[in-house]
Design a protein around this motif. Structure first.
Motif, PDB file in Angstrom:
ATOM      1  N   UNK A 186       0.848  17.611   5.991  1.00 47.07           N
ATOM      2  CA  UNK A 186       0.139  16.485   6.500  1.00 47.07           C
ATOM      3  C   UNK A 186       1.580  15.554   6.783  1.00 47.07           C
ATOM      4  N   UNK A 216       3.809  12.437  -1.442  1.00 46.60           N
ATOM      5  CA  UNK A 216       4.095  13.911  -1.519  1.00 46.60           C
ATOM      6  C   UNK A 216       3.017  14.716  -1.505  1.00 46.60           C
ATOM      7  N   UNK A 217       1.841  14.209  -1.849  1.00 47.19           N
ATOM      8  CA  UNK A 217       0.591  15.118  -1.674  1.00 47.19           C
ATOM      9  C   UNK A 217       0.314  15.474  -0.304  1.00 47.19           C
ATOM     10  N   UNK A 218       0.471  14.280   0.612  1.00 48.61           N
ATOM     11  CA  UNK A 218       0.211  14.587   1.863  1.00 48.61           C
ATOM     12  C   UNK A 218       1.233  15.736   2.492  1.00 48.61           C
ATOM     13  N   UNK A 219       2.651  15.500   2.350  1.00 51.73           N
ATOM     14  CA  UNK A 219       3.607  16.728   2.397  1.00 51.73           C
ATOM     15  C   UNK A 219       3.225  17.857   2.277  1.00 51.73           C
ATOM     16  N   UNK A 220       2.710  18.198   0.886  1.00 53.68           N
ATOM     17  CA  UNK A 220       2.117  19.265   0.278  1.00 53.68           C
ATOM     18  C   UNK A 220       1.179  20.022   1.204  1.00 53.68           C
ATOM     19  N   UNK A 221       0.349  19.162   1.759  1.00 59.97           N
ATOM     20  CA  UNK A 221      -0.945  19.589   2.639  1.00 59.97           C
ATOM     21  C   UNK A 221      -0.238  19.874   4.036  1.00 59.97           C
ATOM     22  N   UNK A 281       3.700  12.386   6.828  1.00 57.60           N
ATOM     23  CA  UNK A 281       3.347  11.071   6.531  1.00 57.60           C
ATOM     24  C   UNK A 281       3.689  10.210   7.772  1.00 57.60           C
ATOM     25  N   UNK A 339       2.160   6.747  -6.626  1.00 59.41           N
ATOM     26  CA  UNK A 339       0.960   7.597  -7.262  1.00 59.41           C
ATOM     27  C   UNK A 339       1.049   9.099  -6.594  1.00 59.41           C
ATOM     28  N   UNK A 340       2.225   9.251  -5.919  1.00 61.27           N
ATOM     29  CA  UNK A 340       2.663  10.537  -5.462  1.00 61.27           C
ATOM     30  C   UNK A 340       1.612  10.875  -4.256  1.00 61.27           C
ATOM     31  N   UNK A 341       1.051   9.954  -3.581  1.00 59.84           N
ATOM     32  CA  UNK A 341       0.205  10.242  -2.288  1.00 59.84           C
ATOM     33  C   UNK A 341       0.805  10.931  -1.118  1.00 59.84           C
ATOM     34  N   UNK A 381       1.424   4.145  -2.879  1.00 60.75           N
ATOM     35  CA  UNK A 381       1.054   5.374  -2.388  1.00 60.75           C
ATOM     36  C   UNK A 381       2.258   6.420  -3.022  1.00 60.75           C
ATOM     37  N   UNK A 434      10.236   5.378  -7.897  1.00 59.34           N
ATOM     38  CA  UNK A 434       9.131   5.811  -8.770  1.00 59.34           C
ATOM     39  C   UNK A 434       8.317   5.011  -9.509  1.00 59.34           C
ATOM     40  N   UNK A 472       1.002  -1.302   0.005  1.00 61.50           N
ATOM     41  CA  UNK A 472      -0.065   0.142  -0.073  1.00 61.50           C
ATOM     42  C   UNK A 472       0.830   1.237  -0.100  1.00 61.50           C
ATOM     43  N   UNK A 474       0.914  10.537  10.107  1.00 62.77           N
ATOM     44  CA  UNK A 474      -0.582  10.292   9.458  1.00 62.77           C
ATOM     45  C   UNK A 474      -0.486   8.824   8.856  1.00 62.77           C
TER      46      UNK A 474
END
Lengths: 277, 239
Positions: free
Chosen positions: A147, A140-145, A149, A136-138, A133, A235, A129, A152
């Motif tokens: 949040x 990185x997305x959390x970090x950009x918000x 990792x 799928x850059x999920x 993630x 990647x 999982x 969370x």
């Protein structure tokens, strides 16, 4: 001369492997510390969001594993009780059944089989999982918000996994001792009072400590190893099965190694106390 | 620690970047003070580092050398927690991916405000529900990303980057896959964010003519691993 060169090269190789194990362990411990620290110090973190992930992890790792743990516990409990009873009958030491069950089931089989089931079910799921993630850059997305990792993603899996492993191991012990007796009763007559008395006399505080130490270690290390391996994906999706395999191998290695070490130390201590060593 | 009220200055000082483990430099000698109240379009050939440039601005990548300064503070010296107070003022939209696959579109959009509950903009959630409806996501809002068309995923990523009403917004190809209505909606949304005084600086890379024509104030080029500000200089380097 050639022999000496061969020996030194082997020593170099073993030394390098040992150092890599130490470095890996240090990184795992650092990740554990940082994930706990992130939850404590991150002022903006949403505790409610984190604990919803914790409860999901407990549901998946703990609750959903109950059927397979029940089957394993029942089967292994019955096998151990029947075999022990048979052997003790030959030796005339039936009253030792409780001691044997505590030693084999509570101290050894329960922590080990629970850990293996959790590695097979949840460890693989967590590693793949997190690997996906990453792809799928999920993450990185959390970090950009903003949040983290670590708070969370890692902490809830670690905490939920730890609680699940301890509860599952307790459930495993209970089912194998109670269920095993019931199954054995079908093929062999064993008085309940005798069985319960024998178990009650055999249990000690050390068993509880050993049980908790082994399962706490398994709970923490299985999930931190799987999170660490999942995060190691760079990647490409083709890395995901590779890191999942590595997570399983490393988890088994650490759990087996720790169980063996603790048991060895425990018995050396017993031997010293008895004056044998 | 809390959310920093204003991003007064955002600046690159002699920034150089190469991916870890790789020797080749992606860009170097980057010096720019990002102007407030401007929309900056980033132009460069494929592989020139536009996405990486935006990721450095979002704090997702750190410069290999040089400094990225916000309000005069080097973000390389800040911990994740310390940088949070700045990052809550930065919105970032990915070119591809970036949605949590185990959450619905609505949950994805609302996640930053749910996580950073104390810094939620008043009325932000209600506004976002309206935006979800206006963006045409109402029917798919409760579905997961894998079950919806690409245009809905793209719109979700962009809306999520706006939920905390950032002062610095970074959009990496924000219109890929969007319908004409979707693009128009996005342009109007960004303009209203600017008019309402929330959005200070927009930095984006896009190949969409309509979006670029409507949104570009200033164009900066990444060429020969460097930032170039004038069109003439960029053309001269091509020749």
């Amino acid at each position: 001369m050639h022999k000496l060169a061969f020996i030194t090269s082997r020593l170099d190789s073993w030394g390098a492997q040992l150092i890599s194990v130490f470095v890996y362990t240090k990184e795992l411990l650092m990740m554990t510390y940082l994930s706990v620290r992130a939850v404590i110090y991150d002022e903006t973190q949403g505790l409610r969001a984190i604990f919803s992930v914790v409860s999901a992890q407990i549901y998946f790792t703990g609750f959903q594993a109950l059927p397979i743990i029940s089957v394993l516990a029942l089967a292994s409990g019955s096998i151990v009780i029947m075999q022990s009873n048979l052997q003790l009958n030959f030796l005339g030491g039936n009253e030792m059944i409780g001691n044997l069950l505590v030693v084999i089931i509570v101290r050894e089989i329960s922590p080990l089989l629970t850990a293996l089931v959790v590695i097979a079910r949840s460890g693989t799921a967590v590693a793949s999982e997190l690997g996906n993630m990453r792809v799928n850059k999920e993450i990185e997305a959390l970090e950009s918000m903003s949040i983290n990792p670590l708070s969370y993603i890692v902490f809830p899996r670690l905490f939920g996994g730890l609680i699940s492993v301890i509860c599952l191991a307790f459930y495993f012990t209970l089912v194998s001792l109670v269920g095993g007796f019931v199954v054995t009763k079908l093929v062999h007559d064993m008085p309940l009072n005798f069985y319960l008395d024998s178990l009650a006399q055999a249990f000690s505080g050390e068993d509880v400590i050993l049980f908790l130490v082994k399962n706490t270690f398994s709970g923490v290390f299985i999930f931190i190893i799987c999170c660490y391996q999942g995060f190691s994906v760079k990647r490409s999706p083709h890395e995901v099965p590779q890191v999942t395999t590595k997570a399983v191998m490393n988890s088994i290695f650490y759990v087996m190694g720790f169980n063996l070490t603790v048991t060895t130390l425990f018995y050396l201590n017993q031997l010293i106390r008895l004056g044998v060593l | 620690m809390g959310k920093i009220k204003n991003l007064d200055t955002v600046e690159f000082k002699n920034v150089k970047f190469n991916f870890s483990g790789e020797n080749e430099t992606l860009f170097e000698h980057m010096n720019i003070l990002f102007p407030n109240n401007k929309n900056l379009r980033l132009v460069g050939s494929t592989g020139s580092g536009k996405s990486t440039f935006l990721k450095i601005l979002a704090g997702l990548e750190l410069p290999s050398s040089g400094e990225y300064l916000i309000n005069g503070i080097s973000i390389g010296d800040l911990s994740f927690e310390e940088f949070t107070s700045y990052r809550l003022n930065i919105g970032f939209s990915f070119e591809y991916g970036g949605l949590l696959n185990n959450k619905s579109l609505k949950e994805n959009i609302l996640l930053p405000s749910q996580y950073h509950r104390e810094f939620e903009v008043p009325g932000g959630k209600q506004r976002m529900h309206q935006l979800i409806e206006r963006a045409g996501l109402k029917e798919t809002a409760n579905l997961r990303p894998s079950m919806v068309p690409g245009s809905h995923r793209k719109m979700t990523v962009v809306l999520r980057s706006l939920i905390m009403r950032p002062q610095l917004l970074l959009l990496d190809e924000p219109t890929i896959g969007l319908t004409a209505e979707g693009k128009e909606f996005l342009i109007n949304l960004l303009k209203s964010e600017r008019d309402e005084g929330y959005l200070k600086t927009l930095v984006f890379s896009s190949h969409d003519e309509m979006f670029c024509n409507e949104m570009t104030n200033t164009t900066i080029y990444i060429k020969d691993k460097k930032l170039i500000y004038s069109v003439d200089e960029a053309k001269r380097r091509v020749v």
